[in-house]
Design an enzyme around this catalytic site. Structure first.
Site, PDB file in Angstrom:
ATOM      1  N   TYR A  71      11.398 -29.088 -19.462  1.00  0.00           N
ATOM      2  CA  TYR A  71      11.094 -27.462 -19.724  1.00  0.00           C
ATOM      3  C   TYR A  71      10.492 -27.436 -21.070  1.00  0.00           C
ATOM      4  CZ  TYR A  71      13.319 -22.944 -20.007  1.00  0.00           C
ATOM      5  OH  TYR A  71      13.645 -21.831 -20.236  1.00  0.00           O
ATOM      6  N   SER A 128      10.539 -20.047 -24.858  1.00  0.00           N
ATOM      7  CA  SER A 128      11.832 -20.440 -24.901  1.00  0.00           C
ATOM      8  C   SER A 128      12.083 -21.097 -26.364  1.00  0.00           C
ATOM      9  CB  SER A 128      12.359 -21.716 -23.871  1.00  0.00           C
ATOM     10  OG  SER A 128      13.282 -22.380 -24.368  1.00  0.00           O
TER      11      SER A 128
HETATM   12  N1  LIG Z   1      18.331 -17.668 -19.828  1.00  0.00           N
HETATM   13  C1  LIG Z   1      17.757 -17.729 -20.993  1.00  0.00           C
HETATM   14  O1  LIG Z   1      18.761 -18.102 -21.985  1.00  0.00           O
HETATM   15  C2  LIG Z   1      16.527 -18.233 -20.988  1.00  0.00           C
HETATM   16  C3  LIG Z   1      15.877 -18.746 -22.423  1.00  0.00           C
HETATM   17  C4  LIG Z   1      14.727 -18.852 -22.710  1.00  0.00           C
HETATM   18  C5  LIG Z   1      13.850 -18.492 -21.654  1.00  0.00           C
HETATM   19  N2  LIG Z   1      14.270 -18.089 -20.286  1.00  0.00           N
HETATM   20  C6  LIG Z   1      13.194 -17.966 -19.221  1.00  0.00           C
HETATM   21  O2  LIG Z   1      13.339 -16.640 -18.909  1.00  0.00           O
HETATM   22  C7  LIG Z   1      12.827 -16.637 -17.707  1.00  0.00           C
HETATM   23  C8  LIG Z   1      13.491 -15.915 -16.846  1.00  0.00           C
HETATM   24  O3  LIG Z   1      14.833 -16.667 -16.571  1.00  0.00           O
HETATM   25  P1  LIG Z   1      16.183 -16.311 -16.305  1.00  0.00           P
HETATM   26  O4  LIG Z   1      17.318 -16.766 -17.269  1.00  0.00           O
HETATM   27  O5  LIG Z   1      16.328 -14.818 -16.006  1.00  0.00           O
HETATM   28  O6  LIG Z   1      16.632 -17.353 -14.961  1.00  0.00           O
HETATM   29  P2  LIG Z   1      16.672 -16.832 -13.729  1.00  0.00           P
HETATM   30  O7  LIG Z   1      16.941 -18.187 -12.802  1.00  0.00           O
HETATM   31  O8  LIG Z   1      17.909 -15.838 -13.168  1.00  0.00           O
HETATM   32  O9  LIG Z   1      15.384 -16.323 -13.139  1.00  0.00           O
HETATM   33  C9  LIG Z   1      14.227 -17.245 -12.746  1.00  0.00           C
HETATM   34  C10 LIG Z   1      13.722 -16.609 -11.290  1.00  0.00           C
HETATM   35  O10 LIG Z   1      12.342 -17.453 -11.208  1.00  0.00           O
HETATM   36  C11 LIG Z   1      12.334 -17.651  -9.908  1.00  0.00           C
HETATM   37  N3  LIG Z   1      11.576 -18.843  -9.164  1.00  0.00           N
HETATM   38  C12 LIG Z   1      11.934 -20.024  -9.453  1.00  0.00           C
HETATM   39  N4  LIG Z   1      10.931 -20.934  -8.803  1.00  0.00           N
HETATM   40  C13 LIG Z   1      10.114 -20.129  -8.363  1.00  0.00           C
HETATM   41  C14 LIG Z   1       8.715 -20.055  -7.710  1.00  0.00           C
HETATM   42  N5  LIG Z   1       8.126 -21.493  -7.412  1.00  0.00           N
HETATM   43  N6  LIG Z   1       8.140 -18.819  -7.571  1.00  0.00           N
HETATM   44  C15 LIG Z   1       8.527 -17.799  -7.777  1.00  0.00           C
HETATM   45  N7  LIG Z   1       9.503 -17.532  -8.507  1.00  0.00           N
HETATM   46  C16 LIG Z   1      10.427 -18.764  -8.468  1.00  0.00           C
HETATM   47  C17 LIG Z   1      13.814 -17.808  -9.306  1.00  0.00           C
HETATM   48  O11 LIG Z   1      13.995 -17.791  -8.000  1.00  0.00           O
HETATM   49  C18 LIG Z   1      14.655 -16.800 -10.268  1.00  0.00           C
HETATM   50  O12 LIG Z   1      14.860 -15.507  -9.547  1.00  0.00           O
HETATM   51  C19 LIG Z   1      12.436 -17.926 -17.316  1.00  0.00           C
HETATM   52  O13 LIG Z   1      11.107 -18.164 -17.124  1.00  0.00           O
HETATM   53  C20 LIG Z   1      13.261 -18.747 -18.079  1.00  0.00           C
HETATM   54  O14 LIG Z   1      12.812 -20.251 -18.415  1.00  0.00           O
HETATM   55  C21 LIG Z   1      15.545 -17.862 -20.149  1.00  0.00           C
END
Ligand SMILES: NC(=O)c1ccc[n+]([C@@H]2O[C@H](COP(=O)([O-])OP(=O)(O)OC[C@H]3O[C@@H](n4cnc5c(N)ncnc54)[C@H](O)[C@@H]3O)[C@@H](O)[C@H]2O)c1
Length: 271
Positions: free
Chosen positions: A165, A152
């Site tokens: 985070y 991130s």
């Molecule tokens: N969206 C952004 O801007 C962004 C930026 C940087 C990093 N990220 C990272 O990208 C990845 C995907 O995020 P996203 O934006 O698609 O969010 P999202 O919330 O759509 O996806 C995250 C998924 O993780 C699952 N999850 C949560 N706890 C869990 C557990 N204990 N076991 C299994 N699954 C679990 C959730 O059910 C969800 O489906 C994450 O690691 C997030 O930290 C996202």
């Protein structure tokens, strides 16, 4: 020369495959010919993802998997090997934040909820380390394999309020580098460990923080845009290419990298 980006017959397991970024990438990779294993925490969401996946091709499986639960991870790992015989790529897409692990508006650092802080570390850090350790045993036996983690923008620079985070994602960067080195030195050049560091993409978790109901940016959303030279948030599909590259033979000499996919956020001072 063969197509270096060919993914056909590669078995790719994706945690958090019911979410926005990893879920979208899972479908994209299946469309490119990979055999994709959709892993999600809740059965009904996995079933939903699998119904959609079956519209693409038969090259898909789905299992419930809580990435903070060793038994759950081990069972899924065993099932994939039993069904498909091998695994080529693990994408650690599960992750996210929790309100108590952030410093809310009007609060200060001493209001941090240590229980939520620990939960966020567990989900983002242990939830990356534990599946990697389980699947790396197969990679060692195969002499090949690839891990793709999600870092991130909060890992390398300070984002106000987002403490737990940020700590976890900084450790994911460190783990990516550490594990890539350990795997290569002990088991050779067939095993690669990399990460992508997305900038700001709209997901269910951050929508209310960044965008008002009328579609305008919140104050924080505007601050992010001000530090993003592309002057917009990322679109889901804009992470697919980096993941495709890292999963493919095109990245055969790439390991220990954390690749920003961020519209320039990480290189711009904002001035
Ligand atoms: N969206 C952004 O801007 C962004 C930026 C940087 C990093 N990220 C990272 O990208 C990845 C995907 O995020 P996203 O934006 O698609 O969010 P999202 O919330 O759509 O996806 C995250 C998924 O993780 C699952 N999850 C949560 N706890 C869990 C557990 N204990 N076991 C299994 N699954 C679990 C959730 O059910 C969800 O489906 C994450 O690691 C997030 O930290 C996202």
């Amino acid at each position: 020369m063969k197509n270096l980006f060919d993914l056909s017959n590669k078995v790719i397991a994706v945690t958090g495959a019911t979410g926005v970024l990893a879920g979208g990438a899972a479908k994209y990779l299946q469309e490119q010919g990979a055999h994709v294993v959709y892993l999600g925490r809740r059965k009904e969401k996995v079933d939903e993802a699998l119904t959609e996946a079956l519209k693409i091709s038969k090259n898909c499986l789905g299992y419930t998997c809580d990435v903070t639960d060793q038994t759950s991870i081990d069972n899924v790992h065993k099932n994939i090997i039993a069904e498909l015989g091998h695994i080529d790529v693990l994408i650690n897409g599960a992750g996210g934040n929790m309100p108590g692990a952030t410093i809310g508006p009007g609060k200060d650092v001493f209001d941090l909820d240590m229980d939520d802080y620990s939960k966020v570390l567990d989900l983002n850090l242990k939830g990356t380390v534990m599946p990697t350790m389980a699947f790396a045993k197969t990679f060692k036996a195969q002499g090949s394999g690839c891990v793709i983690n999600f870092s991130s923008m909060s890992a390398a620079q300070t984002l106000t309020r987002v403490l737990g985070y940020s700590n976890a994602k900084a450790a994911v960067d460190n783990f990516t580098k550490w594990m890539s080195t350990e795997m290569a030195l002990k088991y050779g050049d067939g095993i690669r460990v990399n990460a992508l560091a997305p900038g700001f993409f709209i997901s269910d978790q951050n929508r209310a923080l960044l965008i008002n109901e009328d579609g305008s940016y919140t104050e924080r959303g505007q601050q992010v845009i001000n530090k993003t030279p592309f002057r917009r948030f990322g679109r889901q599909e804009e992470v697919f290419g980096t993941i495709h590259f890292l999963a493919s033979d095109a990245a055969s000499f790439v390991t220990g990298s954390v690749i920003p996919v961020d519209g320039g956020f990480s290189t711009f001072t904002g001035v």
